[in-house]
Structure formats: C-alpha cells, structure tokens
Design an enzyme around this catalytic site. Structure first.
Site, mmCIF file in Angstrom:
data_model
loop_
_atom_site.group_PDB
_atom_site.id
_atom_site.type_symbol
_atom_site.label_atom_id
_atom_site.label_comp_id
_atom_site.label_asym_id
_atom_site.label_seq_id
_atom_site.Cartn_x
_atom_site.Cartn_y
_atom_site.Cartn_z
ATOM 1 N N CYS A 61 -31.682 19.594 -84.501
ATOM 2 C CA CYS A 61 -31.707 19.698 -85.954
ATOM 3 C C CYS A 61 -30.768 20.833 -86.359
ATOM 4 C CB CYS A 61 -33.128 19.981 -86.423
ATOM 5 S SG CYS A 61 -33.216 20.457 -88.160
ATOM 6 N N CYS A 74 -37.288 15.983 -89.194
ATOM 7 C CA CYS A 74 -37.508 17.011 -88.176
ATOM 8 C C CYS A 74 -38.968 17.473 -88.219
ATOM 9 C CB CYS A 74 -36.570 18.190 -88.434
ATOM 10 S SG CYS A 74 -36.898 19.613 -87.389
ATOM 11 N N CYS A 119 -30.979 9.174 -78.314
ATOM 12 C CA CYS A 119 -32.235 9.028 -77.587
ATOM 13 C C CYS A 119 -33.097 10.243 -77.938
ATOM 14 C CB CYS A 119 -31.935 8.973 -76.092
ATOM 15 S SG CYS A 119 -33.373 8.642 -75.089
ATOM 16 N N CYS A 169 -38.958 21.449 -89.412
ATOM 17 C CA CYS A 169 -38.535 21.924 -90.735
ATOM 18 C C CYS A 169 -38.477 20.836 -91.804
ATOM 19 C CB CYS A 169 -37.188 22.645 -90.643
ATOM 20 S SG CYS A 169 -35.770 21.534 -90.544
ATOM 21 N N CYS A 200 -32.949 23.959 -88.258
ATOM 22 C CA CYS A 200 -33.835 24.908 -87.569
ATOM 23 C C CYS A 200 -33.544 24.977 -86.066
ATOM 24 C CB CYS A 200 -35.289 24.545 -87.814
ATOM 25 S SG CYS A 200 -35.803 23.055 -86.952
HETATM 26 ZN ZN LIG Z 1 -35.376 21.153 -88.266
#
Ligand SMILES: [Zn+2]
Length: 179
Positions: free
Chosen positions: A136, A87, A159, A90, A139
């Site tokens: 995610c 991510c 995607c 984060c 976060c």
């Molecule tokens: Zn994250």
C-alpha cells in the site's frame, strides 16, 4: 625547492577534492526535493504498537511483517461478490472486483489496481527468488507480489494476501451513496 613543489601539488589536489565533493552534495540535495514533489499520497505513519492494536495477529503478521498466508486459507481467494478491496491497515482502495480473476493459486488475484499510484512496488530477493513485492502506497503495508503471467489486458497477476485486504461489498457502497 622540491618540498615546495610537493606542497603546492598537495594544495592543488585538496582543492580539487573539495570542489568535487561540493558538486556531489548539491546534486543529491536536488534529487531529494524532486522526490518529495512527485509523491501526491499523504503517508499514514503509525508505530508497531499502534498497528498491533488496530489489526488481528494474522493481519499484523502479513501486512506489517511481510508475511504470507497459506494458500486457500484466506478470506477472499474465492470471493465472487462485487465490491472494492481496500487496505486492511489504512483503508485506501486498492483493487476492484471487476479486475479479480480465478488464478487457481489460492490467493485473491487481480490484473490491475484501482489506481496505479495506490500500489507501490519493491524488489524482493528473499527465498532465493527475484520477485516484485507490492505494498500500500499510503501506509506501506505489505500486500503480496506481482507477476508477469496474468490475463489481458495488462498481463499482470497481483497475487495478494486476504489478510492485507478489507472487502467492501458493492451494495454497501451504493447504500452509502444513496443516503
Ligand atoms: Zn494502507
């Protein structure tokens, strides 16, 4: 006599009403405590200003503003290196290069996340379409969408916007483990 009957009826009715609402309150508070217990990922929460400082304008627009990068313009749609995609906001590991495949869409595409609970799903009805948005789970940054037209073994196509990802090459990970 008639008035007394009416009053009695009203009292009875109100009594039932309050009994019902009490019942539903207990139910909803039980539900809440279960939801807290099942979530094992500790959330990363920052203000919009903090995210803005941490991310580039494009990353902020896509990851925090539910944006989409233009096809074939992102950093990773054609990346064939081995490693992990985490991510951008984060750092939680999200996808592995082993599950990346050529979808021809112009966005990095994967058939499964590294850990199922790292990627959350939401219904997205924008632009007159019904799609499944993915984010995610630590976060809540927007990643992209998942479609049911992917390859085996899952049949799924995640995607994902390059702007929501940070690629860590395998070599770097290996070096870190050695030292
Ligand atoms: Zn994250």
């Amino acid at each position: 006599m008639k008035i007394i009957t009416q009053i009695l009826g009203l009292v009875l009715f109100l009594g039932l009403l309050s009994a019902c609402s009490q019942k539903s309150t207990t139910k909803s508070s039980q539900k809440k405590s279960t939801a807290v217990a099942t979530s094992s990922i500790e959330k990363v929460i920052k203000t919009e200003e903090e995210w803005k400082e941490l991310l580039t304008p494009e990353q902020f627009r896509v990851a925090r503003g539910h944006g989409t990068e233009r096809a074939f313009t992102g950093k990773y749609w054609d990346n064939k290196e081995e490693g992990t995609y985490s991510c951008v906001a984060c750092g939680l590991p999200l996808f592995a290069s082993e599950t990346k495949y050529k979808s021809g869409t112009g966005w990095p595409s994967f058939y499964e996340p590294v850990e199922e609970e790292h990627v959350g799903e939401d219904r997205d009805n924008s632009f007159g379409m019904v799609r499944v948005e993915v984010h995610c789970n630590r976060c809540d940054s927007h990643l992209g969408h998942v479609f049911p037209d992917g390859p085996r073994p899952t049949g799924l196509r995640y995607c994902i916007n390059s702007a929501s990802l940070n690629f860590i090459p395998q070599a770097e990970t290996a070096e870190k483990t050695d030292s």
